[in-house]
Motif scaffolding. Structure first.
Motif, PDB file in Angstrom:
ATOM      1  N   THR A  36       0.883  -1.123   0.174  1.00 14.73           N
ATOM      2  CA  THR A  36       0.155   0.043  -0.036  1.00 14.73           C
ATOM      3  C   THR A  36       0.871   1.388   0.023  1.00 14.73           C
ATOM      4  O   THR A  36       2.010   1.229   0.739  1.00 14.73           O
ATOM      5  CB  THR A  36      -0.805   0.162   1.175  1.00 14.73           C
ATOM      6  N   ALA A  38       0.753   5.482   0.603  1.00 13.90           N
ATOM      7  CA  ALA A  38      -0.027   6.361   0.719  1.00 13.90           C
ATOM      8  C   ALA A  38      -0.004   7.715  -0.161  1.00 13.90           C
ATOM      9  O   ALA A  38       1.019   7.862  -0.694  1.00 13.90           O
ATOM     10  CB  ALA A  38       0.528   7.150   2.087  1.00 13.90           C
ATOM     11  N   THR A  55      -0.108   5.860   7.198  1.00 13.52           N
ATOM     12  CA  THR A  55      -1.502   5.146   7.008  1.00 13.52           C
ATOM     13  C   THR A  55      -2.600   6.081   6.452  1.00 13.52           C
ATOM     14  O   THR A  55      -2.954   7.210   7.055  1.00 13.52           O
ATOM     15  CB  THR A  55      -1.913   4.757   8.519  1.00 13.52           C
ATOM     16  N   SER A  59      -7.866   2.774   4.440  1.00 12.74           N
ATOM     17  CA  SER A  59      -7.136   1.704   3.719  1.00 12.74           C
ATOM     18  C   SER A  59      -6.905   0.511   4.464  1.00 12.74           C
ATOM     19  O   SER A  59      -7.294   0.261   5.605  1.00 12.74           O
ATOM     20  CB  SER A  59      -5.785   2.257   3.580  1.00 12.74           C
ATOM     21  N   ASP A  62      -4.831   0.880   7.513  1.00  6.40           N
ATOM     22  CA  ASP A  62      -5.574   1.310   8.519  1.00  6.40           C
ATOM     23  C   ASP A  62      -6.657   0.344   9.217  1.00  6.40           C
ATOM     24  O   ASP A  62      -6.603   0.397  10.421  1.00  6.40           O
ATOM     25  CB  ASP A  62      -6.458   2.363   7.955  1.00  6.40           C
ATOM     26  N   ALA A 102     -15.446   1.002   1.797  1.00  9.88           N
ATOM     27  CA  ALA A 102     -14.405  -0.214   1.826  1.00  9.88           C
ATOM     28  C   ALA A 102     -15.113  -1.272   1.414  1.00  9.88           C
ATOM     29  O   ALA A 102     -16.241  -1.745   2.156  1.00  9.88           O
ATOM     30  CB  ALA A 102     -13.939  -0.179   3.356  1.00  9.88           C
ATOM     31  N   SER A 175     -10.732  -2.604  -1.277  1.00 11.11           N
ATOM     32  CA  SER A 175     -10.853  -1.098  -1.586  1.00 11.11           C
ATOM     33  C   SER A 175     -11.188   0.003  -0.688  1.00 11.11           C
ATOM     34  O   SER A 175     -12.038  -0.802   0.294  1.00 11.11           O
ATOM     35  CB  SER A 175     -11.443  -0.945  -2.945  1.00 11.11           C
TER      36      SER A 175
END
Length: 175
Positions: A36, A38, A55, A59, A62, A102, A175
């Motif tokens: 990932t 940022a 973070t 995400s 997170d 999400a 997502s």
């Protein structure tokens, strides 16, 4: 013979034209699967207010940092949600309610014992058991997909302690 030369010339021109259209390698490669990155706020070099943490709210990282665990473990030949699993899934549902865009995949896993078919079916029941619990807590079923890996992705090792870790459902933010 003139048509032969014409055909060769046309074919050569077509090859030259398509050679110029070859895809060029990008200067910066995208992150590998599972990584990932940022997003950077233009002009600041900072990542969405989370300086130092890297973070991004909402995400996958997170999620892993915010919940008690992304993994629910099960007893042998079981797909029942016990009190510890309820606690973990309650935390996940709270996070998912906070980030309604999400989407998640719940992966069902088993230990190495049993047939491939049996373990795929049991992994499916484990993933769906976790999904059904989250749906009962108010999370839309449209945001959740499930997959069973059966015994194909063990955490490693043999013996009761290793097998206990393999009997799990893992929540992955996609997502």
């Amino acid at each position: 013979m003139a048509t032969n030369k014409t055909s060769v010339l046309i074919l050569g021109a077509a090859l030259l034209a398509t050679a110029g259209c070859a895809k060029k390698r990008p200067e910066v490669l995208p992150p590998a699967p599972g990584e990932t990155v940022a997003p950077v706020t233009p002009g600041t070099g900072m990542n969405d207010g989370n300086v130092g943490t890297g973070t991004v709210p909402g995400s996958a990282e997170d999620f892993r940092r915010s919940v008690q665990s992304d993994t629910v473990n099960f007893d042998l030949d079981s797909y029942d949600i016990d009190p510890r699993a309820r606690s973990i899934l309650d935390g996940q549902s709270t996070w998912l309610a906070q980030y309604p865009n999400a989407r998640i995949t719940i992966e069902g896993h088993c230990d190495e014992r049993g047939t491939r078919e049996y373990n795929l079916a049991l992994g499916d029941r484990r993933a769906n058991s976790a999904k059904n619990y989250l749906v009962a807590r108010g999370i839309s079923a449209d945001r959740i997909t499930t997959i069973s890996y059966g015994k194909e992705r063990p955490l490693g090792g043999s013996g009761e302690d290793a097998w206990a870790l393999d009997r799990r459902a893992v929540t992955v933010v996609v997502s």
